[in-house]
Design a protein around this motif. Structure first.
Motif, PDB file in Angstrom:
ATOM      1  N   TYR A 127     -40.981  90.499  62.530  1.00 36.44           N
ATOM      2  CA  TYR A 127     -41.948  91.580  62.357  1.00 36.44           C
ATOM      3  C   TYR A 127     -42.997  91.107  61.347  1.00 36.44           C
ATOM      4  N   MET A 128     -44.278  91.291  61.680  1.00 38.58           N
ATOM      5  CA  MET A 128     -45.349  90.707  60.867  1.00 38.58           C
ATOM      6  C   MET A 128     -46.429  91.738  60.536  1.00 38.58           C
ATOM      7  N   ILE A 129     -47.003  91.566  59.356  1.00 33.38           N
ATOM      8  CA  ILE A 129     -48.175  92.341  58.954  1.00 33.38           C
ATOM      9  C   ILE A 129     -49.253  91.363  58.487  1.00 33.38           C
ATOM     10  N   LYS A 173     -43.203 101.070  61.539  1.00 31.85           N
ATOM     11  CA  LYS A 173     -41.884 101.539  61.088  1.00 31.85           C
ATOM     12  C   LYS A 173     -40.847 100.959  62.027  1.00 31.85           C
ATOM     13  N   ILE A 174     -39.862 100.272  61.453  1.00 29.93           N
ATOM     14  CA  ILE A 174     -38.793  99.673  62.240  1.00 29.93           C
ATOM     15  C   ILE A 174     -37.472 100.191  61.695  1.00 29.93           C
ATOM     16  N   GLU A 175     -36.585 100.645  62.577  1.00 27.27           N
ATOM     17  CA  GLU A 175     -35.281 101.158  62.177  1.00 27.27           C
ATOM     18  C   GLU A 175     -34.202 100.124  62.493  1.00 27.27           C
ATOM     19  N   VAL A 176     -33.412  99.798  61.483  1.00 30.51           N
ATOM     20  CA  VAL A 176     -32.332  98.825  61.628  1.00 30.51           C
ATOM     21  C   VAL A 176     -31.095  99.369  60.932  1.00 30.51           C
ATOM     22  N   GLY A 177     -30.055  99.657  61.697  1.00 31.09           N
ATOM     23  CA  GLY A 177     -28.782 100.060  61.103  1.00 31.09           C
ATOM     24  C   GLY A 177     -28.863 101.232  60.155  1.00 31.09           C
ATOM     25  N   ARG A 210     -32.204 108.350  54.651  1.00 25.94           N
ATOM     26  CA  ARG A 210     -32.179 106.937  55.027  1.00 25.94           C
ATOM     27  C   ARG A 210     -32.817 106.059  53.941  1.00 25.94           C
ATOM     28  N   PRO A 211     -32.155 104.991  53.524  1.00 26.13           N
ATOM     29  CA  PRO A 211     -32.811 104.038  52.620  1.00 26.13           C
ATOM     30  C   PRO A 211     -34.036 103.433  53.304  1.00 26.13           C
ATOM     31  N   ALA A 212     -35.057 103.134  52.513  1.00 27.17           N
ATOM     32  CA  ALA A 212     -36.293 102.556  53.049  1.00 27.17           C
ATOM     33  C   ALA A 212     -36.687 101.331  52.236  1.00 27.17           C
ATOM     34  N   LEU A 271     -37.559 100.116  57.777  1.00 29.66           N
ATOM     35  CA  LEU A 271     -38.460  99.093  57.264  1.00 29.66           C
ATOM     36  C   LEU A 271     -39.872  99.588  57.491  1.00 29.66           C
ATOM     37  N   LEU A 272     -40.632  99.755  56.426  1.00 31.54           N
ATOM     38  CA  LEU A 272     -41.992 100.268  56.532  1.00 31.54           C
ATOM     39  C   LEU A 272     -42.957  99.154  56.146  1.00 31.54           C
ATOM     40  N   LEU A 273     -43.710  98.681  57.131  1.00 33.19           N
ATOM     41  CA  LEU A 273     -44.642  97.575  56.949  1.00 33.19           C
ATOM     42  C   LEU A 273     -46.038  98.154  56.768  1.00 33.19           C
TER      43      LEU A 273
END
Length: 230
Positions: free
Chosen positions: A111-113, A142-146, A183-185, A150-152
């Motif tokens: 995942y890239m910014i 916004k990517i959800e993992v487990g 949810r942790p971020a 993850l907020l890019l």
């Protein structure tokens, strides 16, 4: 490994039994400032860099470092990889095919910014299937993992070395963090929202960090802010 401006950093971060609702253990790699170049024989012709810059050989050093980092990341076998900007050296068309080829050489989702060396338009065109928050403008994701978010955040400013998070991005971040407080971020952006003690870089960090700070304070689920640029 000595880290200097324009060098690349690969940090492997292990998250074990994340708190607050994350459902699984996993690892991820954080890579930044890979500065991929295209056909160097065309840089002076296209006005991307001077002939003297090409002769100085920085791009060859980056190629060697990037190969070492790619190998290290693949050996570590992370669950995913985050790249926090400066994917390319000059934000040029002749570079982004190589950016995509590099991402495909990583044996995990990438995942890239963008950073200040990149082009939002070229990146959006090169990665049309990415989950961008908006159809135009900042390339936030916004990517959800487990059970983790993850907020890019896209802090790039066209044609400028410094970073800013525009009002739309800050509103999106605030609303996104408010939506699932359990949810942790983890936040990722290119420009550091703090001073690093490197004077010429501290002049081009995130210039509106004072606007990001109250958003983060309102949402204690933010566990990490990771950046690139330095």
């Amino acid at each position: 490994m000595t880290m200097r401006r324009y060098c690349m950093l690969a940090a492997l971060l292990a998250l074990l039994a994340p708190a607050g609702g994350a459902s699984a253990d996993f690892t991820f790699a954080h890579v930044t400032d890979i500065h991929i170049t295209g056909d160097l024989s065309r840089y002076a012709e296209l006005g991307l860099r001077t002939a003297d810059w090409v002769k100085a050989g920085a791009a060859k050093t980056w190629d060697v470092n990037r190969k070492a980092i790619t190998d290290a990341v693949n050996r570590a076998n992370p669950d995913f990889v985050i790249v926090t900007g400066d994917l390319s050296e000059a934000g040029a068309n002749i570079e982004f095919d190589k950016v995509i080829a590099w991402a495909r050489s990583i044996e995990a989702p990438v995942y890239m910014i963008p950073g200040n060396h990149d082009s939002r338009e070229l990146m959006r065109a090169a990665l049309p299937s990415a989950s961008y928050a908006f159809a135009a403008g900042a390339l936030n994701q916004k990517i959800e993992v487990g059970g983790l978010e993850l907020l890019l955040l896209d802090s790039s400013v066209h044609g400028k070395p410094h970073g800013e998070l525009d009002g739309t991005t800050l509103q999106w971040l605030d609303a996104t963090l408010a939506a699932h407080p359990e949810r942790p971020a983890l936040l990722f952006l290119h420009h550091p929202p703090f001073k690093a003690g490197i004077w010429h870089m501290d002049r081009q960090n995130l210039l509106n960090a004072d606007e990001l700070a109250p958003v983060v304070r309102r949402h204690p689920r933010v566990q990490l802010i990771a950046t690139g640029h330095i």
